[in-house]
Design a protein around this motif. Structure first.
Motif, short mmCIF file in Angstrom:
data_model
loop_
_atom_site.label_atom_id
_atom_site.label_comp_id
_atom_site.label_asym_id
_atom_site.label_seq_id
_atom_site.Cartn_x
_atom_site.Cartn_y
_atom_site.Cartn_z
N ARG A 149 86.52 26.86 57.37
CA ARG A 149 87.53 26.58 56.35
C ARG A 149 86.96 25.76 55.21
O ARG A 149 87.17 26.04 54.03
CB ARG A 149 88.70 25.80 56.95
CG ARG A 149 89.74 26.66 57.62
CD ARG A 149 90.68 25.76 58.39
NE ARG A 149 91.45 24.89 57.50
CZ ARG A 149 92.66 25.20 57.06
NH1 ARG A 149 93.22 26.33 57.43
NH2 ARG A 149 93.30 24.39 56.28
N HIS A 150 86.23 24.74 55.61
CA HIS A 150 85.66 23.83 54.61
C HIS A 150 84.68 24.57 53.69
O HIS A 150 84.74 24.47 52.47
CB HIS A 150 84.96 22.67 55.32
CG HIS A 150 84.28 21.74 54.38
ND1 HIS A 150 82.96 21.90 54.03
CD2 HIS A 150 84.74 20.68 53.67
CE1 HIS A 150 82.64 20.96 53.16
NE2 HIS A 150 83.70 20.21 52.93
N THR A 151 83.78 25.36 54.30
CA THR A 151 82.77 26.06 53.50
C THR A 151 83.42 27.11 52.59
O THR A 151 83.10 27.19 51.40
CB THR A 151 81.74 26.75 54.42
OG1 THR A 151 81.16 25.77 55.27
CG2 THR A 151 80.65 27.44 53.61
N LEU A 152 84.34 27.89 53.15
CA LEU A 152 84.97 28.95 52.35
C LEU A 152 85.78 28.34 51.20
O LEU A 152 85.76 28.85 50.08
CB LEU A 152 85.85 29.83 53.23
CG LEU A 152 85.09 30.67 54.29
CD1 LEU A 152 86.07 31.37 55.23
CD2 LEU A 152 84.18 31.69 53.62
N ALA A 153 86.48 27.25 51.49
CA ALA A 153 87.27 26.60 50.43
C ALA A 153 86.35 26.08 49.32
O ALA A 153 86.65 26.23 48.14
CB ALA A 153 88.11 25.47 51.02
N ALA A 154 85.22 25.49 49.73
CA ALA A 154 84.29 24.96 48.73
C ALA A 154 83.69 26.09 47.89
O ALA A 154 83.52 25.96 46.67
CB ALA A 154 83.18 24.16 49.42
N LEU A 155 83.38 27.20 48.53
CA LEU A 155 82.84 28.35 47.78
C LEU A 155 83.86 28.82 46.74
O LEU A 155 83.52 29.09 45.59
CB LEU A 155 82.51 29.50 48.74
CG LEU A 155 81.26 29.32 49.61
CD1 LEU A 155 81.22 30.36 50.72
CD2 LEU A 155 80.00 29.41 48.75
N ARG A 156 85.11 28.90 47.16
CA ARG A 156 86.14 29.34 46.23
C ARG A 156 86.36 28.37 45.09
O ARG A 156 86.58 28.78 43.95
CB ARG A 156 87.46 29.50 46.98
CG ARG A 156 87.65 30.87 47.55
CD ARG A 156 88.88 30.80 48.35
NE ARG A 156 89.80 31.87 48.05
CZ ARG A 156 91.06 31.84 48.46
NH1 ARG A 156 91.53 30.79 49.13
NH2 ARG A 156 91.85 32.85 48.22
N ARG A 157 86.32 27.08 45.40
CA ARG A 157 86.49 26.09 44.33
C ARG A 157 85.42 26.26 43.26
O ARG A 157 85.64 25.99 42.09
CB ARG A 157 86.43 24.67 44.89
CG ARG A 157 87.74 24.14 45.42
CD ARG A 157 87.72 22.63 45.55
NE ARG A 157 86.65 22.15 46.41
CZ ARG A 157 86.73 22.11 47.75
NH1 ARG A 157 87.85 22.49 48.36
NH2 ARG A 157 85.72 21.68 48.47
N ARG A 158 84.23 26.69 43.68
CA ARG A 158 83.16 26.91 42.71
C ARG A 158 83.29 28.22 41.96
O ARG A 158 82.47 28.54 41.12
CB ARG A 158 81.83 26.90 43.42
CG ARG A 158 81.56 25.59 44.03
CD ARG A 158 80.10 25.44 44.22
NE ARG A 158 79.86 24.21 44.92
CZ ARG A 158 78.85 24.03 45.73
NH1 ARG A 158 77.98 24.99 45.91
NH2 ARG A 158 78.69 22.88 46.32
N GLY A 159 84.27 29.02 42.34
CA GLY A 159 84.48 30.27 41.62
C GLY A 159 83.98 31.51 42.32
O GLY A 159 84.10 32.62 41.79
N HIS A 160 83.39 31.35 43.52
CA HIS A 160 82.95 32.53 44.26
C HIS A 160 84.15 33.21 44.91
O HIS A 160 85.18 32.58 45.15
CB HIS A 160 81.96 32.13 45.36
CG HIS A 160 80.70 31.54 44.84
ND1 HIS A 160 79.78 32.25 44.12
CD2 HIS A 160 80.20 30.28 44.93
CE1 HIS A 160 78.77 31.46 43.79
NE2 HIS A 160 79.01 30.25 44.26
N MET A 161 83.97 34.49 45.26
CA MET A 161 84.96 35.19 46.05
C MET A 161 84.47 35.23 47.49
O MET A 161 83.27 35.35 47.74
CB MET A 161 85.13 36.62 45.55
CG MET A 161 85.62 36.69 44.13
SD MET A 161 87.40 36.92 44.07
CE MET A 161 87.47 38.64 44.46
#
Ligand code: C2E
Ligand code: CA
Ligand code: CA
Ligand code: CA
Length: 277
Positions: free
Chosen positions: A161-173
């Protein structure tokens, strides 16, 4: 006499290398391959079903051995996951994407490349600094890089959850790979910050057959729609499968019907051809 001596020396050197490689265990061979950076990526086009246009690709790693042969990932990714070599392999694939396709991605901002993550990349979050460093000063936008994670990476669900959320915050899908093949299903989908879901080839294979799983695709599509996720169908081989997916409003697909995974230049050419509509 000198040519003969040189010839013999060369022969012995070659023999020594061959013998040392031959004595290695699979793990040892993989370690050497990582050290020598023997990995490259091929790119399988992803098609927008409504228009037939190429919207990007999935990067699929290959191991090029010193004898020139290409090893498919099924034969070494599981070992890499077990032995902890998956991290350096992921890093290498990220670098290849930047090198291989940087020009293409800068020319067309709507194109994206999906990169597969190993379980450890996700649970530990190590992928975050790797991506940030690799993309810095390249002119590639974060939204042009998608990350695919399989359920193997969700064993530590909080880490995921933490990693996926951080990736999304940076603009990744973010996308869940091989959806439906594990034991998770809906429970994970609701709890994980993801944008897209990839329907595994095994379910696409079953579409329109008498197989017990022939209706799974139907359910996955309904679930994804409910959760407002994008859908990418993988392993589409027939026009009938494509029509089935199109009818049900599935956005994207990849598979041999459209193209196999291609070396970088061939992918760039394919994509350029397929966007001019
Ligand atoms: P995947 O992520 O589910 O990738 C799709 C696989 O299905 C690819 O095989 C692709 O070439 C193959 N495929 C695509 N369309 C068709 C089709 O129409 N028919 C058939 N028969 N096959 C099709 P590939 O390249 O051998 O990759 C196998 C698996 O290895 C991938 O499955 C993925 O789980 C893993 N993998 C590949 N590259 C990477 C990577 O860079 N990192 C990690 N961690 N895993 C990777
Ligand atoms: Ca990959
Ligand atoms: Ca994948
Ligand atoms: Ca799959």
């Amino acid at each position: 006499l000198l040519p003969l001596a040189l010839f013999l020396a060369g022969l012995f050197a070659g023999l020594a290398i061959w013998l040392s490689r031959r004595r290695l265990s699979p793990r040892g061979e993989l370690a050497l391959a990582v050290r020598n950076r023997e990995f490259l990526a091929h790119y399988q086009p992803i098609i927008e079903l409504a228009t037939g246009r190429c919207i990007g690709a999935e990067a699929l790693v290959r191991w090029r051995r010193p004898d020139g042969s290409l090893v498919r990932p099924d034969l070494f990714i599981p070992l890499a996951e077990e032995t902890g070599f998956i991290g350096p392999i992921t890093d290498h694939v990220v670098e290849r994407v930047v090198d291989d396709l940087g020009d293409l991605l800068r020319r067309d901002r709507r194109l994206h490349i999906a990169i597969n993550l190993g379980a450890a990349d996700i649970s530990s979050g190590r992928i975050l600094p790797v991506l940030e460093a690799a993309l810095a000063d390249t002119g590639i936008e974060p939204q042009q890089i998608w990350l695919e994670a399989t359920e193997r990476g969700f064993v530590d669900i909080e880490g995921a959850r933490h990693t996926l959320a951080a990736l999304r915050r940076r603009g990744h899908m973010t996308a869940i790979d091989d959806f439906g093949t594990g034991y998770s299903g809906l429970k994970y989908l609701q709890r994980l910050p993801v944008d897209a879901l990839k329907i595994d080839k095994s379910f696409i294979d079953a579409v329109g057959t008498e197989a017990p799983t022939s209706h799974v695709t139907e359910h996955i599509i309904a679930m994804a729609r409910e959760l407002k996720l994008r859908i990418v169908a993988e392993g589409v081989e027939t026009e009938a499968q494509a029509a089935y997916l199109r009818q049900r409003g599935v956005g994207f697909a990849q598979g041999w019907l459209f193209s196999r995974a291609l070396p970088p230049e061939e992918f760039a050419a394919f994509c350029t051809r397929n966007r001019k509509t």
